[in-house]
Design an enzyme around this catalytic site. Structure first.
Site, PDB file in Angstrom:
ATOM      1  N   CYS A 166     -43.912 -84.749 -64.683  1.00 44.65           N
ATOM      2  CA  CYS A 166     -42.668 -85.948 -64.317  1.00 44.65           C
ATOM      3  C   CYS A 166     -42.864 -87.250 -64.541  1.00 44.65           C
ATOM      4  O   CYS A 166     -43.935 -87.840 -63.969  1.00 44.65           O
ATOM      5  CB  CYS A 166     -42.399 -85.372 -62.549  1.00 44.65           C
ATOM      6  SG  CYS A 166     -41.218 -86.613 -62.030  1.00 44.65           S
ATOM      7  N   CYS A 169     -42.830 -89.174 -61.375  1.00 42.87           N
ATOM      8  CA  CYS A 169     -43.837 -88.966 -60.492  1.00 42.87           C
ATOM      9  C   CYS A 169     -45.257 -89.752 -60.806  1.00 42.87           C
ATOM     10  O   CYS A 169     -45.784 -90.030 -60.109  1.00 42.87           O
ATOM     11  CB  CYS A 169     -44.030 -87.453 -60.673  1.00 42.87           C
ATOM     12  SG  CYS A 169     -42.528 -86.417 -60.190  1.00 42.87           S
TER      13      CYS A 169
END
Length: 239
Positions: A166, A169
């Site tokens: 991600c 992230c």
């Protein structure tokens, strides 16, 4: 008069053809989990591609999907073996990689490429079925009881639901580590890999990434979905 009628009919025909052409160009290609499942079911033979890593794929994927890792150098070569004239369905964890893969496939000449909006996380959130390459490879992850135990503290608990692939992230990880170190007396940062804790995420209705949750005395006081900068997080911690 006759010439006027012919000219009018010709103009009408051009407009009609333009409208029909526009409709064909505006086919919905970003599908909800339910739409994605129904469209796959309606196809006699489906080309379904999971563009995540082999490790992610082994922990759970859609039935009959083939794994072609978007980030692998052989992605372009592997998709060239597929029939470009037939519909292709692609998905990843939360939609980012599959969007990039779908765009590349369209540029490569694929006529119909459909994407799973929100990826397999939204699929799981909709309680749709999936399978694994090897049932023993699927980790159980944290239970709800174990998760609740993590919240038992006199400090604030900042829970970070993330995934290795991600992009937001990864961008948030450095400052979360800074908060964990610099504010250790006030807040405890708990990072939970969504791919390794599928059951927990489903139970907590975590169907997108990244997600930050702030708890005080086991009570959820703040929930954020998507990227947020360090200043925004500190504002919530220091309230």
């Amino acid at each position: 008069m006759k010439k006027y009628i012919i000219a009018t009919l010709a103009a009408f025909t051009i407009i009609l053809n333009s409208c029909l052409s526009g409709q064909s160009q505006n086919i919905k290609t970003n599908l909800t989990p339910t739409e994605f499942a129904e469209r796959i079911k309606a196809q006699a033979k489906t080309t379904l591609i999971d563009v995540r890593t082999p490790d992610e794929f082994s922990k759970g994927h859609l039935e009959n999907a083939q794994n072609i890792d978007w980030r692998n150098n052989d992605f372009s070569n592997r998709i060239e073996t597929l029939d470009k004239s037939k519909p292709v369905f692609v998905y990843c964890l939360s939609g980012g990689r599959s969007a990039s893969a779908a765009s590349a496939m369209r540029e490569a000449g694929f006529k119909e490429v459909y994407e799973l909006d929100g990826g397999i996380m939204k699929w799981r959130g909709a309680n749709l079925p999936e399978t694994t390459s090897n049932t023993s490879s699927k980790t159980a992850g944290l239970s709800r009881q174990q998760f609740e135990a993590l919240l038992a503290s006199d400090k604030l608990i900042l829970v970070d639901f993330y995934a290795d692939w991600c992009a937001p992230c990864k961008k948030m990880k450095p400052y979360l580590e800074e908060i964990s170190k610099d504010m250790a007396n006030k807040v405890k940062v708990v990072r939970i890999n969504a791919d390794d804790n599928q059951a927990l995420c489903k139970e907590l209705q975590i169907d997108a990434l990244p997600v930050l949750q702030l708890y005080k005395n086991k009570n959820l006081t703040w929930n954020n979905v998507g990227f947020i900068d360090k200043a925004g997080v500190l504002t919530q911690i220091n309230k």
